[in-house]
Design a protein around this motif. Structure first.
Motif, mmCIF file in Angstrom:
data_model
loop_
_atom_site.group_PDB
_atom_site.id
_atom_site.type_symbol
_atom_site.label_atom_id
_atom_site.label_comp_id
_atom_site.label_asym_id
_atom_site.label_seq_id
_atom_site.Cartn_x
_atom_site.Cartn_y
_atom_site.Cartn_z
ATOM 1 N N VAL A 130 -1.068 4.697 101.392
ATOM 2 C CA VAL A 130 -1.388 4.057 102.669
ATOM 3 C C VAL A 130 -2.890 4.199 102.900
ATOM 4 O O VAL A 130 -3.421 5.307 102.907
ATOM 5 C CB VAL A 130 -0.581 4.665 103.831
ATOM 6 N N ILE A 131 -3.575 3.061 103.098
ATOM 7 C CA ILE A 131 -5.032 3.095 103.268
ATOM 8 C C ILE A 131 -5.473 2.743 104.683
ATOM 9 O O ILE A 131 -6.606 3.024 105.062
ATOM 10 C CB ILE A 131 -5.751 2.195 102.237
ATOM 11 N N GLU A 132 -4.571 2.126 105.447
ATOM 12 C CA GLU A 132 -4.930 1.808 106.837
ATOM 13 C C GLU A 132 -3.660 1.595 107.644
ATOM 14 O O GLU A 132 -2.657 1.108 107.142
ATOM 15 C CB GLU A 132 -5.805 0.556 106.899
ATOM 16 N N ARG A 133 -3.749 1.991 108.926
ATOM 17 C CA ARG A 133 -2.637 1.794 109.851
ATOM 18 C C ARG A 133 -3.115 0.972 111.043
ATOM 19 O O ARG A 133 -4.237 1.139 111.509
ATOM 20 C CB ARG A 133 -2.109 3.139 110.348
ATOM 21 N N ASN A 134 -2.252 0.084 111.503
ATOM 22 C CA ASN A 134 -2.505 -0.712 112.708
ATOM 23 C C ASN A 134 -3.826 -1.460 112.672
ATOM 24 O O ASN A 134 -4.634 -1.356 113.592
ATOM 25 C CB ASN A 134 -2.410 0.172 113.952
ATOM 26 N N PHE A 135 -4.038 -2.223 111.617
ATOM 27 C CA PHE A 135 -5.230 -3.078 111.527
ATOM 28 C C PHE A 135 -5.058 -4.215 112.517
ATOM 29 O O PHE A 135 -4.052 -4.917 112.516
ATOM 30 C CB PHE A 135 -5.389 -3.626 110.103
ATOM 31 N N ARG A 136 -6.059 -4.384 113.378
ATOM 32 C CA ARG A 136 -6.010 -5.447 114.382
ATOM 33 C C ARG A 136 -7.263 -6.297 114.294
ATOM 34 O O ARG A 136 -8.354 -5.787 114.098
ATOM 35 C CB ARG A 136 -5.930 -4.851 115.784
ATOM 36 N N CYS A 137 -7.068 -7.581 114.483
ATOM 37 C CA CYS A 137 -8.169 -8.527 114.603
ATOM 38 C C CYS A 137 -7.680 -9.645 115.517
ATOM 39 O O CYS A 137 -6.515 -9.649 115.919
ATOM 40 C CB CYS A 137 -8.605 -9.054 113.234
ATOM 41 N N ARG A 138 -8.558 -10.573 115.818
ATOM 42 C CA ARG A 138 -8.150 -11.621 116.751
ATOM 43 C C ARG A 138 -7.051 -12.517 116.180
ATOM 44 O O ARG A 138 -6.344 -13.195 116.903
ATOM 45 C CB ARG A 138 -9.350 -12.454 117.200
ATOM 46 N N ARG A 139 -6.889 -12.493 114.886
ATOM 47 C CA ARG A 139 -5.873 -13.336 114.242
ATOM 48 C C ARG A 139 -4.483 -12.709 114.227
ATOM 49 O O ARG A 139 -3.491 -13.408 114.046
ATOM 50 C CB ARG A 139 -6.287 -13.644 112.815
ATOM 51 N N GLY A 140 -4.404 -11.377 114.352
ATOM 52 C CA GLY A 140 -3.103 -10.727 114.301
ATOM 53 C C GLY A 140 -3.222 -9.240 114.056
ATOM 54 O O GLY A 140 -4.298 -8.657 114.188
ATOM 55 N N GLU A 141 -2.115 -8.650 113.688
ATOM 56 C CA GLU A 141 -2.043 -7.208 113.456
ATOM 57 C C GLU A 141 -1.186 -6.938 112.229
ATOM 58 O O GLU A 141 -0.222 -7.654 111.959
ATOM 59 C CB GLU A 141 -1.403 -6.522 114.666
ATOM 60 N N ILE A 142 -1.564 -5.893 111.509
ATOM 61 C CA ILE A 142 -0.789 -5.451 110.356
ATOM 62 C C ILE A 142 -0.469 -3.981 110.575
ATOM 63 O O ILE A 142 -1.362 -3.167 110.824
ATOM 64 C CB ILE A 142 -1.570 -5.646 109.039
ATOM 65 N N ASP A 143 0.812 -3.642 110.476
ATOM 66 C CA ASP A 143 1.235 -2.274 110.755
ATOM 67 C C ASP A 143 0.658 -1.278 109.751
ATOM 68 O O ASP A 143 0.054 -0.280 110.143
ATOM 69 C CB ASP A 143 2.763 -2.169 110.751
ATOM 70 N N LEU A 144 0.849 -1.543 108.476
ATOM 71 C CA LEU A 144 0.361 -0.644 107.426
ATOM 72 C C LEU A 144 -0.252 -1.471 106.303
ATOM 73 O O LEU A 144 0.280 -2.529 105.946
ATOM 74 C CB LEU A 144 1.502 0.198 106.842
ATOM 75 N N ILE A 145 -1.341 -0.968 105.764
ATOM 76 C CA ILE A 145 -1.932 -1.565 104.568
ATOM 77 C C ILE A 145 -1.922 -0.461 103.519
ATOM 78 O O ILE A 145 -2.355 0.666 103.790
ATOM 79 C CB ILE A 145 -3.362 -2.074 104.823
ATOM 80 N N ALA A 146 -1.406 -0.791 102.355
ATOM 81 C CA ALA A 146 -1.256 0.209 101.300
ATOM 82 C C ALA A 146 -1.633 -0.406 99.967
ATOM 83 O O ALA A 146 -1.845 -1.618 99.857
ATOM 84 C CB ALA A 146 0.198 0.696 101.262
ATOM 85 N N THR A 147 -1.724 0.441 98.978
ATOM 86 C CA THR A 147 -1.856 -0.047 97.610
ATOM 87 C C THR A 147 -0.627 0.402 96.839
ATOM 88 O O THR A 147 -0.065 1.468 97.082
ATOM 89 C CB THR A 147 -3.133 0.480 96.920
ATOM 90 N N ASP A 148 -0.195 -0.446 95.933
ATOM 91 C CA ASP A 148 0.900 -0.150 95.020
ATOM 92 C C ASP A 148 0.358 -0.509 93.653
ATOM 93 O O ASP A 148 0.339 -1.684 93.270
ATOM 94 C CB ASP A 148 2.137 -0.973 95.388
ATOM 95 N N GLY A 149 -0.169 0.480 92.986
ATOM 96 C CA GLY A 149 -0.903 0.217 91.756
ATOM 97 C C GLY A 149 -2.183 -0.502 92.119
ATOM 98 O O GLY A 149 -2.928 -0.068 92.987
#
Length: 138
Positions: A38-57
């Motif tokens: 997990v590299i980021e949580r609750n990314f927000r911008c004017r376009r929307g929101e992403i709960d979690l951003i992660a890498t898988d490989g």
């Protein structure tokens, strides 16, 4: 139930926010257990929101967490409708542009988190990772 804020905005009731936070925490724990970073949580911008951003490989994974209480109608993954998917995709593009990673391979997963049967008085969850839950055309 939706609460109206002081300036006319809406938000989840307090118990919904608590379930959402616990669901995201549980999703992050399960993702890590399954090899994601997990590299980021609750990314927000004017376009929307992403709960979690992660890498898988080498893949960047944009994760929508759907935590549902008991008695909710429909499955958590069904709650990610086309409108929600569009907002996630737009936010993902914004994240990739801001972070200079537009050339990376991406995937969109949904993590379903539902209350399970707690043993020994502990809270437990039934969690499912739905890989490649939806796609976008670059």
């Amino acid at each position: 139930m939706i609460f109206r804020g002081l300036f006319g905005g809406t938000s989840k009731p307090p118990e919904g926010r608590d379930l959402g936070k616990r669901g995201e925490d549980e999703a992050a724990r399960v993702l890590k257990k399954n090899g994601y970073k997990v590299i980021e949580r609750n990314f927000r911008c004017r376009r929307g929101e992403i709960d979690l951003i992660a890498t898988d490989g080498e893949t960047i994974v944009f994760v929508e967490v759907k935590a549902r209480g008991r008695g909710s109608i429909g499955s958590p993954e069904e709650a990610v409708d086309s409108r929600k998917r569009d907002r996630i995709i737009k936010a993902a593009r914004e994240y990739l542009m801001r972070s200079g990673q537009s050339d990376r391979q991406v995937r969109f997963d949904v993590v379903s988190v539902e209350p399970g049967d707690g043993k020994d008085g502990k809270k437990s969850f039934r969690t499912e990772i739905i890989k490649d839950a939806f796609q976008t055309v670059r």
